[in-house]
Design an enzyme around this catalytic site. Structure first.
Site, PDB file in Angstrom:
ATOM      1  CE  LYS A 102       5.595   6.105  23.213  1.00 10.02           C
ATOM      2  NZ  LYS A 102       6.679   6.875  24.836  1.00 10.02           N
TER       3      LYS A 102
ATOM      4  CG  ASP B  52       5.269   3.693  26.174  1.00 11.49           C
ATOM      5  OD1 ASP B  52       6.040   3.907  25.393  1.00 11.49           O
ATOM      6  OD2 ASP B  52       5.633   5.240  27.125  1.00 11.49           O
TER       7      ASP B  52
ATOM      8  CB  CYS C 223       3.122   8.736  27.301  1.00 13.66           C
ATOM      9  SG  CYS C 223       5.379   8.141  27.353  1.00 13.66           S
TER      10      CYS C 223
HETATM   11  C1  C5J Z   1       5.212   6.350  30.136  1.00 11.52           C
HETATM   12  C2  C5J Z   1       6.825   8.611  31.630  1.00 11.52           C
HETATM   13  N1  C5J Z   1       5.879   5.992  29.647  1.00 11.52           N
HETATM   14  N2  C5J Z   1       6.068   8.129  33.056  1.00 11.52           N
HETATM   15  N3  C5J Z   1       6.306   7.447  30.882  1.00 11.52           N
HETATM   16  O1  C5J Z   1       4.447   7.281  30.641  1.00 11.52           O
HETATM   17  O2  C5J Z   1       7.901   8.671  31.936  1.00 11.52           O
END
Ligand code: C5J
Length: 222
Positions: free
Chosen positions: A130, A26, A163
């Protein structure tokens, strides 16, 4: 076979580069870029941006070693039909699907949803879209890894306690050895960064291992 050892906590881990994948979680514009959604919410994006350069050096080493590199992006269909109502209604009025500085927040195809230029995927590197926090949930990540005979995951990305950790827990339950690089992951909350990493390596490595970009590069290049 190219067996090597990565210096890690709670103990050094033997791995084979040919059965190891680099997973970059991400690293999306909306989480990391100044004036993106993360900053709009009042977060200090420099806490996440410090992971970019170390991750890029590991990415370079992985590409040079022709390791499998997988990128993930958290996000949803434009009509939000794959977003659970319980997720949609959380986060206040400026969350999923609403207009942000770089398009609709966490919606596929929008500028903010895409990966930052510094770590942009190249041809042959799968990108996993995802809908959840964990990269295995409702995705084809597991079959992609299985088809390549992958056993070990070197994990970078954001955010550490959300994540990244969700993916490591899922990967651990599926039998992968997960090594998180502490300088290649980031959190908006320094205390969560520290505790998130502690939790992974506690109790003899209950979810996996914690190492660094330098150790990973040394292992990949050896
Ligand atoms: C991730 C989030 N990628 N913190 N998303 O950690 O909402």
């Amino acid at each position: 076979m190219s067996s090597t050892t990565i210096a890690a906590e709670p103990f050094d881990l033997d791995l084979d580069v040919s059965t190891t994948a680099l997973i970059i979680i991400d690293m999306q514009r909306d989480f990391l870029q100044p004036h993106g959604f993360g900053e709009l919410l009042g977060n200090d994006v420099s806490l996440l941006r410090s992971a970019i350069e170390p991750t890029r050096t590991v990415l370079d080493a992985a590409r040079a070693a022709t390791m499998l590199v997988v990128h993930t992006r958290e996000g949803h269909r434009p009509d939000l039909t794959d977003c659970p109502p319980a997720k949609l209604t959380r986060g206040g009025k400026t969350f999923i699907g609403t207009e942000g500085p770089m398009g609709r927040i966490l919606v596929r195809g929008e500028e903010g949803h895409d990966i930052i230029p510094e770590l942009y995927p190249i041809e042959g590197e799968p990108v996993i879209d995802k809908p959840g926090k964990g990269a295995f949930f409702e995705t084809d990540l597991h079959i992609i890894l299985q088809n390549r005979g992958i056993k070990t995951l070197i994990v970078c990305g954001v955010t550490t306690e959300v994540c990244v950790q969700s993916t490591v827990r899922e990967g651990n339950d599926r039998g992968y050895e997960c090594v998180v690089l502490e300088d290649c992951v980031g959190s908006y909350f320094p205390e969560f960064q520290a505790v998130g990493l502690e939790m992974i390596k506690a109790q003899g490595g209950i979810f996996g291992w914690v190492s660094t970009s330098q150790h990973a590069i040394g292992a990949i290049a050896s």
